[in-house]
Design an enzyme around this catalytic site. Structure first.
Site: not given
Ligand code: ADP
Ligand code: MG
Length: 329
Positions: A38-40, A61, A158
């Protein structure tokens, strides 16, 4: 009175959580959906998963405890504590469970199926980009979340389109604020300085090593509004140095074609936030009262017939291929 304040570590970090940390194997209880994550971020990977006992979808996460040779468990605990504190706000993503392994912790979060608002901000597809009405509604929700955090002395630090998610993208759902990795609790007896977020969204005081406050988030909210309305990142330069220079010189254009087409309230709204002096910026509460964000409905039924319909009055753009391509990376 010390007792009245939440317990916090050396630099605005909360250290007490009430969620129990499970040491059981994560995969005993969840099926990780294979395929695209979903993300990284730098130290985290987020994957979609399904809880075996309920069949419910979540976003997991996965966070490394050691980063650059440093133990970061206290920071993960802080992130959990802030999510707990914010359970009362529907604008902040919910935390379901926490797992801990030898080198990782897993935050099981409410799944935001609509993904990042970033995608709609930079989309080339006219159908996908936000209308001004969409932005107003989403901005209101973002400010409600930020206001909740600020009332609880939490600064996010952020706020950017990658950290604002949607419950669904089409139809456009509700926003969920995520990523409390840089968030801090403000203290009345200690100043906080220089916690670096993402260059494009960082406020001048962060660059100048001046005290951080709730107004620091309000700068980012102004940048967010600008990006959501135009697809243009207002301070982004060719490189970091140029971006920082643009921010500290307040080098922002209000004459972009995309901005000129908007309600004049939109511009005035942004201008109450992109101010060099933190004390001059509107607070989240004040923003929610800004004329631009007032509902056009409900309207007085007695005068409603005298006023024009509230429906989409935007004139179709003459040229959909005009230079609206986002300046975002
Ligand atoms: P980081 O601290 O690495 O930036 P994030 O918490 O922002 O971590 O999560 C990274 C990405 O993962 C987010 O930008 C989003 O795209 C995806 N993501 C995070 N939490 C969720 C969620 N609850 N549902 C769907 N996607 C998520
Ligand atoms: Mg983030």
């Amino acid at each position: 009175s010390r007792a009245a304040e939440p317990s916090r570590g050396p630099c605005g970090l909360l250290s007490e959580i009430r969620t129990s940390i499970s040491k059981e194997p994560f995969t005993d209880h969840y099926t990780v959906i294979p395929g695209r994550e979903l993300g990284r971020g730098k130290f985290a990977v987020v994957r979609k998963c399904v809880e075996k006992c309920s069949g419910h979808e979540y976003a997991a996460k996965f966070m490394r405890k050691r980063r650059k040779g440093q133990d970061c468990r206290v920071e993960i605990i802080h992130e959990i504590a802030v999510l707990e504190l914010a359970t009362a706000s529907p604008r902040v993503v919910n935390l379901h469970q926490v797992y801990e392994m030898a080198s990782e912790m897993v935050l099981v979060l409410e799944f935001a199926a609509g993904g990042e608002i970033f995608n709609q901000c930079v989309s080339d597809d006219k159908e996908e980009v936000f209308s001004e009405e969409d932005v107003k509604r989403l901005m209101r929700q973002i400010l409600e979340g930020v206001s909740f955090l600020h009332q609880n002395n939490v600064v996010h630090l952020d706020l950017k389109p990658q950290n604002i998610l949607l419950t669904s993208s089409s139809p456009l759902g509700e926003i969920k604020i995520v990523d409390f990795g840089l968030s801090r609790v403000l203290s009345s007896h200690r100043e906080l300085r220089e916690i670096m977020g993402t260059p494009e969204y960082v406020a001048p005081e962060v660059l100048n090593y001046e005290p951080i406050s709730t107004a620091t988030d309000m700068w980012s909210a102004g940048v967010l509004a600008y990006v959501m309305l135009t697809g243009i990142s207002p301070f982004l330069g060719e490189n970091k140095q140029e971006t920082f220079l643009n921010i500290s010189q307040l080098n922002v254009s209000y004459s972009e074609e995309e901005l000129q087409q908007l309600d004049r309230g939109a511009l005035s709204f942004i201008q109450t936030l992109l101010l060099k002096q933190p004390r001059d910026r509107a607070t989240a509460e004040q923003c929610l009262k800004h004329p631009w964000l007032q509902f056009s409905e409900p309207r007085d039924p007695l005068t409603a017939e005298d006023t024009p319909p509230v429906e989409d009055q935007e004139a179709p753009s003459a040229d959909s291929t005009s230079s609206t391509s986002p300046h975002l990376p």
